[in-house]
Design a protein around this motif. Structure first.
Motif, PDB file in Angstrom:
ATOM      1  N   LYS A 150       5.606   2.609 -29.281  1.00 29.00           N
ATOM      2  CA  LYS A 150       5.125   2.058 -28.002  1.00 29.00           C
ATOM      3  C   LYS A 150       4.494   3.123 -27.102  1.00 29.00           C
ATOM      4  O   LYS A 150       3.719   2.797 -26.212  1.00 29.00           O
ATOM      5  CB  LYS A 150       6.286   1.381 -27.255  1.00 29.00           C
ATOM      6  CG  LYS A 150       6.805   0.126 -27.938  1.00 29.00           C
ATOM      7  CD  LYS A 150       7.938  -0.497 -27.144  1.00 29.00           C
ATOM      8  CE  LYS A 150       8.468  -1.744 -27.847  1.00 29.00           C
ATOM      9  NZ  LYS A 150       9.642  -2.309 -27.157  1.00 29.00           N
ATOM     10  N   VAL A 151       4.883   4.395 -27.290  1.00 30.86           N
ATOM     11  CA  VAL A 151       4.318   5.443 -26.431  1.00 30.86           C
ATOM     12  C   VAL A 151       3.243   6.243 -27.156  1.00 30.86           C
ATOM     13  O   VAL A 151       2.797   7.279 -26.674  1.00 30.86           O
ATOM     14  CB  VAL A 151       5.405   6.413 -25.893  1.00 30.86           C
ATOM     15  CG1 VAL A 151       6.321   5.711 -24.928  1.00 30.86           C
ATOM     16  CG2 VAL A 151       6.165   7.078 -27.016  1.00 30.86           C
ATOM     17  N   GLN A 152       2.824   5.735 -28.321  1.00 33.84           N
ATOM     18  CA  GLN A 152       1.823   6.441 -29.137  1.00 33.84           C
ATOM     19  C   GLN A 152       0.563   6.775 -28.331  1.00 33.84           C
ATOM     20  O   GLN A 152       0.116   7.922 -28.308  1.00 33.84           O
ATOM     21  CB  GLN A 152       1.452   5.578 -30.346  1.00 33.84           C
ATOM     22  CG  GLN A 152       0.451   6.200 -31.294  1.00 33.84           C
ATOM     23  CD  GLN A 152       1.105   7.071 -32.349  1.00 33.84           C
ATOM     24  OE1 GLN A 152       2.248   6.854 -32.701  1.00 33.84           O
ATOM     25  NE2 GLN A 152       0.386   8.066 -32.818  1.00 33.84           N
ATOM     26  N   GLN A 153       0.017   5.755 -27.649  1.00 36.52           N
ATOM     27  CA  GLN A 153      -1.231   5.962 -26.917  1.00 36.52           C
ATOM     28  C   GLN A 153      -1.019   6.921 -25.743  1.00 36.52           C
ATOM     29  O   GLN A 153      -1.822   7.829 -25.509  1.00 36.52           O
ATOM     30  CB  GLN A 153      -1.760   4.618 -26.411  1.00 36.52           C
ATOM     31  CG  GLN A 153      -3.220   4.691 -25.980  1.00 36.52           C
ATOM     32  CD  GLN A 153      -3.801   3.315 -25.721  1.00 36.52           C
ATOM     33  OE1 GLN A 153      -3.206   2.302 -26.075  1.00 36.52           O
ATOM     34  NE2 GLN A 153      -4.955   3.271 -25.087  1.00 36.52           N
ATOM     35  N   GLN A 154       0.091   6.715 -25.020  1.00 31.66           N
ATOM     36  CA  GLN A 154       0.426   7.583 -23.886  1.00 31.66           C
ATOM     37  C   GLN A 154       0.622   9.026 -24.360  1.00 31.66           C
ATOM     38  O   GLN A 154       0.177   9.983 -23.729  1.00 31.66           O
ATOM     39  CB  GLN A 154       1.708   7.058 -23.230  1.00 31.66           C
ATOM     40  CG  GLN A 154       1.987   7.639 -21.856  1.00 31.66           C
ATOM     41  CD  GLN A 154       3.290   7.096 -21.284  1.00 31.66           C
ATOM     42  OE1 GLN A 154       3.922   6.201 -21.859  1.00 31.66           O
ATOM     43  NE2 GLN A 154       3.711   7.646 -20.165  1.00 31.66           N
TER      44      GLN A 154
END
Length: 379
Positions: A150-154
């Motif tokens: 879920k935090v891949q892009q961030q």
């Protein structure tokens, strides 16, 4: 966690020799799975990551692990290309609060120029992660480790920002020893009323010895007590005469309490910037000279770390009423913290200050500004 590391490695340029990867696992003590120079192909790195097995153990000593990385992984013998100007990135993934202190090891990594991105779970301490990264936006959070995707892009945005932060905008420009950006931060609180004329004279003497000019040295002066006040910016004056005239006209500000932490943060965000005349992105050495006569009422840790992370060399000069340990923490390194009994004794450290500034200019001049790769260590 293993899958997450694998996904990151997939995005890197390992095969062409640009990016290097190391993996370290830790609990009570750290264990290196492989160093930055162990593998030279993406396939080898991925095979090793897939073979990772959980280490186990307790307690969780994050501080010891950070110190170990600085001393044993981000080193030339282990494959670090830091002296060649290659960005050094540490990715910390943790699920708990550290049992040992992380302050000194985290600060030591920042001083080394390592940019840390931390990912924690609800079992982690968010403030601890922010202390480790020194930049709140580099401390990411998930509920459980299974939520890492879920935090891949961030995460990718943070890595990009981190690499950009340590990559000169003009990589062909080498820091000129003939140019410096110098900011004086003066304690103008009630406690320095009698010593302020001596501080003003000291600044004038330093300015007289440097080479102020449009393409030479730039100077700014900021005074603070409860809050900071800029007297002039780095791009306000282009001649020594104008700077000296302005310094001679300085009046003691007064006020209480002494918030050195807020002043350091203000200087980083508002004075060492392009719009205020900072030439940091052109490789010009950035020097902050702090003159203070008391202990700060607010916390100096995070602002001091943020200045170091931005490549600003802080030289602290205090009196017997200052906190020596606090001054060492603020200064780029302990030897950059100078001391006098009273402000009237400032002329006695003039030569010492010149010596420290000479060291700063040597350190701030990159050997080879290579910006085509990065060293990445997941922990």
């Amino acid at each position: 966690m293993r899958d997450f590391v694998q996904k990151q490695v997939d995005t890197l340029s390992v095969d062409d020799g640009k990016d290097r990867v190391s993996v370290v696992q830790y609990s009570s003590d750290p264990a290196v799975q492989f160093y930055l120079n162990t593998y030279t192909t993406k396939r080898e790195v991925l095979d090793s990551v897939r073979g990772l097995r959980h280490k186990g153990g307790r307690p969780l000593n994050t501080g010891a692990a950070l110190r170990y990385l600085r001393d044993n992984v981000f080193t030339a013998s282990a494959g670090s290309r830091r002296p060649s100007g290659v960005p050094q990135v540490l990715i910390l993934i943790t699920g708990g609060r550290s049992f040992d202190s992380i302050d000194e090891p985290a600060s030591a990594l920042k001083q080394l120029g390592v940019l840390t991105i931390a990912i924690g779970t609800r079992g982690s301490d968010p403030r601890e992660l922010q202390t480790i990264t020194g930049e709140p936006s580099y401390a990411l959070s998930v509920s459980e480790l299974t939520d890492l995707p879920k935090v891949q892009q961030q995460f990718e945005s943070s890595v990009e920002a981190a690499v950009f932060e340590v990559t000169p905008e003009l990589p062909t420009v080498i820091a000129s020893r003939d140019r410096k950006d110098i900011v004086f931060l003066l304690d103008g609180s009630d406690g320095t009323r009698n010593g302020f004329p001596a501080m003003r004279d000291f600044v004038e003497r330093v300015v007289e010895k440097i080479n102020v000019g449009e393409n030479k040295d730039h100077v700014s002066v900021v005074q603070y007590s409860r809050e900071p006040e800029v007297h002039f910016y780095l791009n306000t004056y282009t001649t020594r005469e104008d700077v000296v005239d302005s310094v001679r006209g300085l009046r003691h500000r007064g006020g209480r309490p002494l918030n050195t932490g807020a002043a350091l943060q203000y200087v980083r965000d508002n004075v060492f910037t392009n719009s205020s005349g900072s030439r940091r992105l052109q490789g010009v050495p950035q020097i902050l000279i702090l003159l203070t006569g008391g202990r700060s009422f607010d916390n100096v840790d995070s602002p001091a770390s943020a200045l170091k992370q931005q490549g600003i060399y802080v030289i602290g000069i205090g009196t017997r009423t200052s906190d020596a340990r606090e001054l060492q923490k603020i200064s780029y390194e302990p030897s950059y913290a100078l001391s006098v009994s009273e402000f009237t004794d400032l002329p006695s450290v003039q030569e010492q200050l010149s010596s420290v500034m000479s060291k700063v200019i040597v350190r701030a001049t990159p050997m080879t500004p290579t910006v085509t790769g990065k060293n990445v260590t997941p922990l």
